[in-house]
Design a protein around this motif. Structure first.
Motif, PDB file in Angstrom:
ATOM      1  N   UNK A  67       0.803  -1.339  -0.051  1.00 49.83           N
ATOM      2  CA  UNK A  67      -0.033  -0.163  -0.116  1.00 49.83           C
ATOM      3  C   UNK A  67       0.599   1.111   0.049  1.00 49.83           C
ATOM      4  N   UNK A  68       0.375   2.445  -0.300  1.00 51.63           N
ATOM      5  CA  UNK A  68       0.825   3.718  -0.275  1.00 51.63           C
ATOM      6  C   UNK A  68       1.651   3.983   1.142  1.00 51.63           C
ATOM      7  N   UNK A  69       1.195   3.310   2.227  1.00 57.60           N
ATOM      8  CA  UNK A  69       1.749   3.875   3.710  1.00 57.60           C
ATOM      9  C   UNK A  69       2.706   2.704   3.789  1.00 57.60           C
ATOM     10  N   UNK A  70       3.027   1.734   2.887  1.00 58.17           N
ATOM     11  CA  UNK A  70       4.080   0.650   3.230  1.00 58.17           C
ATOM     12  C   UNK A  70       3.524  -0.605   4.003  1.00 58.17           C
ATOM     13  N   UNK A  71       2.346  -0.655   4.081  1.00 57.30           N
ATOM     14  CA  UNK A  71       1.474  -1.968   4.571  1.00 57.30           C
ATOM     15  C   UNK A  71       1.373  -3.171   3.474  1.00 57.30           C
ATOM     16  N   UNK A  72       1.058  -4.018   4.032  1.00 59.37           N
ATOM     17  CA  UNK A  72       0.526  -5.180   3.022  1.00 59.37           C
ATOM     18  C   UNK A  72      -0.931  -5.569   2.768  1.00 59.37           C
ATOM     19  N   UNK A  73      -1.117  -5.597   1.803  1.00 61.73           N
ATOM     20  CA  UNK A  73      -2.603  -5.907   1.459  1.00 61.73           C
ATOM     21  C   UNK A  73      -2.727  -7.321   1.261  1.00 61.73           C
ATOM     22  N   UNK A  74      -3.779  -7.987   1.661  1.00 60.66           N
ATOM     23  CA  UNK A  74      -4.077  -9.340   1.315  1.00 60.66           C
ATOM     24  C   UNK A  74      -5.572  -9.653   1.038  1.00 60.66           C
ATOM     25  N   UNK A  75      -5.826 -10.798   0.410  1.00 62.06           N
ATOM     26  CA  UNK A  75      -7.101 -11.403   0.273  1.00 62.06           C
ATOM     27  C   UNK A  75      -7.314 -12.100   1.515  1.00 62.06           C
ATOM     28  N   UNK A  76      -8.802 -12.056   1.742  1.00 57.70           N
ATOM     29  CA  UNK A  76      -9.201 -13.187   2.833  1.00 57.70           C
ATOM     30  C   UNK A  76      -9.201 -14.497   2.569  1.00 57.70           C
ATOM     31  N   UNK A 136      -2.458  -6.991   6.126  1.00 49.18           N
ATOM     32  CA  UNK A 136      -1.643  -8.289   6.932  1.00 49.18           C
ATOM     33  C   UNK A 136      -1.351  -7.582   8.308  1.00 49.18           C
ATOM     34  N   UNK A 137      -1.560  -8.506   9.161  1.00 49.24           N
ATOM     35  CA  UNK A 137      -1.387  -8.165  10.769  1.00 49.24           C
ATOM     36  C   UNK A 137      -0.015  -7.787  10.909  1.00 49.24           C
ATOM     37  N   UNK A 138       0.182  -6.866  11.833  1.00 52.32           N
ATOM     38  CA  UNK A 138       1.514  -6.141  12.145  1.00 52.32           C
ATOM     39  C   UNK A 138       2.376  -7.188  12.639  1.00 52.32           C
ATOM     40  N   UNK A 139       2.002  -8.314  13.458  1.00 55.51           N
ATOM     41  CA  UNK A 139       3.019  -9.148  13.945  1.00 55.51           C
ATOM     42  C   UNK A 139       3.535 -10.067  12.716  1.00 55.51           C
ATOM     43  N   UNK A 140       2.973 -10.378  11.431  1.00 61.73           N
ATOM     44  CA  UNK A 140       3.468 -10.804  10.308  1.00 61.73           C
ATOM     45  C   UNK A 140       4.491  -9.953   9.373  1.00 61.73           C
ATOM     46  N   UNK A 141       4.232  -8.617   9.562  1.00 56.23           N
ATOM     47  CA  UNK A 141       4.799  -7.639   8.412  1.00 56.23           C
ATOM     48  C   UNK A 141       6.098  -7.692   8.483  1.00 56.23           C
ATOM     49  N   UNK A 142       6.897  -7.758   9.509  1.00 45.31           N
ATOM     50  CA  UNK A 142       8.534  -8.018   9.684  1.00 45.31           C
ATOM     51  C   UNK A 142       8.861  -8.998   8.528  1.00 45.31           C
ATOM     52  N   UNK A 143       8.336 -10.304   8.851  1.00 45.38           N
ATOM     53  CA  UNK A 143       8.720 -11.728   7.982  1.00 45.38           C
ATOM     54  C   UNK A 143       8.189 -11.505   6.718  1.00 45.38           C
ATOM     55  N   UNK A 144       7.086 -10.825   6.544  1.00 48.22           N
ATOM     56  CA  UNK A 144       6.625 -10.483   5.057  1.00 48.22           C
ATOM     57  C   UNK A 144       7.621  -9.704   4.349  1.00 48.22           C
ATOM     58  N   UNK A 145       8.065  -8.736   4.724  1.00 45.53           N
ATOM     59  CA  UNK A 145       8.845  -7.788   4.024  1.00 45.53           C
ATOM     60  C   UNK A 145      10.368  -8.180   3.805  1.00 45.53           C
ATOM     61  N   UNK A 146      10.677  -9.279   4.709  1.00 39.88           N
ATOM     62  CA  UNK A 146      11.970 -10.055   4.396  1.00 39.88           C
ATOM     63  C   UNK A 146      11.600 -10.820   3.306  1.00 39.88           C
ATOM     64  N   UNK A 147      10.480 -11.558   3.165  1.00 38.44           N
ATOM     65  CA  UNK A 147      10.212 -12.394   1.940  1.00 38.44           C
ATOM     66  C   UNK A 147      10.269 -11.852   0.631  1.00 38.44           C
ATOM     67  N   UNK A 148       9.679 -10.485   0.916  1.00 35.31           N
ATOM     68  CA  UNK A 148       9.284  -9.553  -0.331  1.00 35.31           C
ATOM     69  C   UNK A 148      10.157  -8.349  -0.277  1.00 35.31           C
ATOM     70  N   UNK A 149      11.637  -8.487  -0.479  1.00 34.77           N
ATOM     71  CA  UNK A 149      12.488  -7.532  -0.434  1.00 34.77           C
ATOM     72  C   UNK A 149      12.105  -6.231  -1.525  1.00 34.77           C
ATOM     73  N   UNK A 150      11.634  -6.308  -2.349  1.00 33.73           N
ATOM     74  CA  UNK A 150      11.557  -5.359  -3.575  1.00 33.73           C
ATOM     75  C   UNK A 150      10.091  -5.031  -4.064  1.00 33.73           C
ATOM     76  N   UNK A 151       9.072  -5.512  -2.934  1.00 31.89           N
ATOM     77  CA  UNK A 151       7.785  -5.048  -3.287  1.00 31.89           C
ATOM     78  C   UNK A 151       7.445  -3.880  -2.461  1.00 31.89           C
TER      79      UNK A 151
END
Length: 65
Positions: free
Chosen positions: A17-26, A50-65
């Motif tokens: 997202x524009x604020x740096x969060x991660x959007x996902x489908x349910x 995406x939940x804040x608790x998972x965001x750090x891991x997700x950003x590691x998995x997705x370095x260029x998104x």
């Protein structure tokens, strides 16, 4: 330092997202829909963050998104 690889399975499921969060489908919208109420199915259509608790891991998995 070598370039990091993006996990392609995750890249297909998440958008930034524009604020740096991660959007996902349910989940739970693929099959066995007859027993689920119309209201429940309608709410499953909407995307969510995406939940804040998972965001750090997700950003590691997705370095260029």
């Amino acid at each position: 330092m070598a370039k990091l690889k993006t996990k392609k399975s995750a890249a297909k499921r998440f958008k930034k997202t524009a604020n740096g969060g991660l959007k996902r489908a349910k989940a739970y919208k693929r099959h066995i829909l007859t027993k689920k109420s119309t209201k429940r199915k309608r709410n499953l259509r909407k995307s969510t963050m995406t939940d804040v608790t998972n965001e750090k891991v997700m950003k590691k998995i997705l370095p260029y998104i």
